[in-house]
Scaffold this motif. Sequence first.
Motif, short mmCIF file in Angstrom:
data_model
loop_
_atom_site.label_atom_id
_atom_site.label_comp_id
_atom_site.label_asym_id
_atom_site.label_seq_id
_atom_site.Cartn_x
_atom_site.Cartn_y
_atom_site.Cartn_z
N VAL A 241 0.95 -1.31 -0.03
CA VAL A 241 -0.10 0.11 -0.02
C VAL A 241 1.00 1.26 0.11
O VAL A 241 0.78 2.27 -0.83
CB VAL A 241 -1.07 -0.14 1.18
CG1 VAL A 241 -1.83 1.48 1.16
CG2 VAL A 241 -1.87 -1.16 1.26
N LEU A 242 1.99 1.24 0.77
CA LEU A 242 2.83 2.47 0.67
C LEU A 242 3.27 2.91 -0.68
O LEU A 242 3.60 3.83 -0.86
CB LEU A 242 3.94 2.23 1.95
CG LEU A 242 4.78 3.25 1.91
CD1 LEU A 242 4.20 4.48 2.57
CD2 LEU A 242 5.93 2.76 3.09
N ASN A 243 3.82 1.75 -1.29
CA ASN A 243 4.46 1.87 -2.49
C ASN A 243 3.45 2.55 -3.51
O ASN A 243 4.05 3.57 -4.21
CB ASN A 243 4.92 0.56 -3.15
CG ASN A 243 6.09 -0.18 -2.41
OD1 ASN A 243 6.73 0.65 -1.46
ND2 ASN A 243 6.75 -1.09 -2.75
N ILE A 244 2.26 2.17 -3.47
CA ILE A 244 1.28 2.80 -4.43
C ILE A 244 0.96 4.15 -3.88
O ILE A 244 0.83 5.08 -4.75
CB ILE A 244 0.09 1.68 -4.45
CG1 ILE A 244 0.43 0.36 -5.08
CG2 ILE A 244 -1.10 2.33 -5.32
CD1 ILE A 244 -0.77 -0.54 -5.04
N VAL A 245 0.87 4.47 -2.65
CA VAL A 245 0.40 5.81 -2.20
C VAL A 245 1.65 6.61 -2.57
O VAL A 245 1.41 7.68 -3.08
CB VAL A 245 0.40 5.69 -0.80
CG1 VAL A 245 0.04 7.37 -0.08
CG2 VAL A 245 -1.15 4.99 -0.58
N GLN A 246 3.04 6.31 -2.43
CA GLN A 246 3.90 7.01 -2.64
C GLN A 246 4.11 7.32 -4.03
O GLN A 246 4.43 8.69 -4.36
CB GLN A 246 5.18 6.27 -2.15
CG GLN A 246 5.47 6.35 -0.73
CD GLN A 246 6.84 5.70 -0.27
OE1 GLN A 246 7.29 4.88 -0.93
NE2 GLN A 246 7.31 6.21 0.99
N ASN A 247 3.79 6.45 -4.93
CA ASN A 247 3.59 6.61 -6.40
C ASN A 247 2.64 7.91 -6.69
O ASN A 247 2.75 8.87 -7.66
CB ASN A 247 3.21 5.58 -7.12
CG ASN A 247 4.55 4.67 -7.61
OD1 ASN A 247 5.50 4.91 -7.14
ND2 ASN A 247 4.53 3.56 -8.60
N ALA A 248 1.46 7.89 -5.99
CA ALA A 248 0.45 8.64 -6.19
C ALA A 248 0.97 10.25 -5.76
O ALA A 248 0.46 11.17 -6.50
CB ALA A 248 -0.86 8.33 -5.75
N ILE A 249 1.49 10.19 -4.59
CA ILE A 249 1.94 11.30 -4.36
C ILE A 249 3.14 12.10 -5.09
O ILE A 249 3.24 13.38 -5.45
CB ILE A 249 2.74 11.29 -2.77
CG1 ILE A 249 1.64 10.83 -1.70
CG2 ILE A 249 3.61 12.48 -2.33
CD1 ILE A 249 2.25 10.47 -0.28
#
Length: 351
Positions: A241-249
């Motif tokens: 989840v962190l990897n995908i959220v960081q990509n969105a950021i």
Amino acid sequence: MNTEPLLNHLVTAVIVINGDLKLCYANSAAEQLLGLGSHRLTEHKLTDCYQVLSVESELLSIAIREHQGLTVNTANIVTLDGHHHTVDITLTPIETAETSAQGLLELRQVDQQRRIHQQLTLDAQQQAAQYLVRNLAHEIKNPLGGLRGAAQLLARELEDAEQREFTDLIIEQADRLRNLVDRLLGPQKPTQHSLHNIHEVIQKVLKLVNVTLPSNIHLIQDYDPSIPDIEMDQEQLQQAVLNIVQNAIQALETGTEGGEIRIKTRTEHQVTIGTMRHKLVLALSIIDNGPGIKPELMDTLFYPMVTGREQGSGLGLSIAHNFARLHGGRIDCSSVAGKTEFTILLPLNGL
């Protein structure tokens, strides 16, 4: 025999239209696909019932008027509520006693089949890539270990601090390369799974990202509190989840005010993952309103070392996909300008 009940049992959307594309009939599957009731559908033209259809409306109109059949495979349609679907379209002329020509339009959704095919292809390619990386890892790690050991021995013999800086640099870069190989390999052994709540995992991720979250980005939480605990490796799913959220950021941080990331949890029924059909799955969606992903990257998005950013490692989504796979799940992605959505699907076993 009344054929209407039979048509309403079909999973294919069936619509009858005339040469002006006015709807004369729509079955239940068409209502579900377009997100509109039959009464509303039959009051409008076909072109008023969707935002985008990758088939020219004039082409449909001409085919009906000239009594010609038409077939279009894997056409894209965006409904009025913003949902994207891929459909196979078949238009068949209808012989009627009425003066105006009519056509039977069939829209068969192929989203699920495409996702299953893409997932099986991606899994096979990732397994081949991991096999290659594992073989390369042994060839890389052995000389790296020797290089690091030689640098340590040399450092002990050197009295000049400036010269030891070079051996320290060799050791540092050898460790960096070893860590990169380890990240490419991913987890080597099965991990212990235990019951956890997915929302606890998400909250831990949000706590981490809030520390450095740019002021122009807002996080929105949209949870279904009824979702039960699931068997998971908490650390692996947190990292996914962190990897995908960081990509969105990263996609939003260079934009102006109004960047938005929505984290949504829902359940979905009768979902096929790989070759298994599950009665109920958790759908965890991370949605941003950024510029979208380049179309040429979509098919290779989860491959190791594939990235759309100059400074990106290309490992974040590959690791997230691998962790979802280890939980019997998958990750879907859809992206257009203004909306990118990653959805982690995980089986809710026993439900």
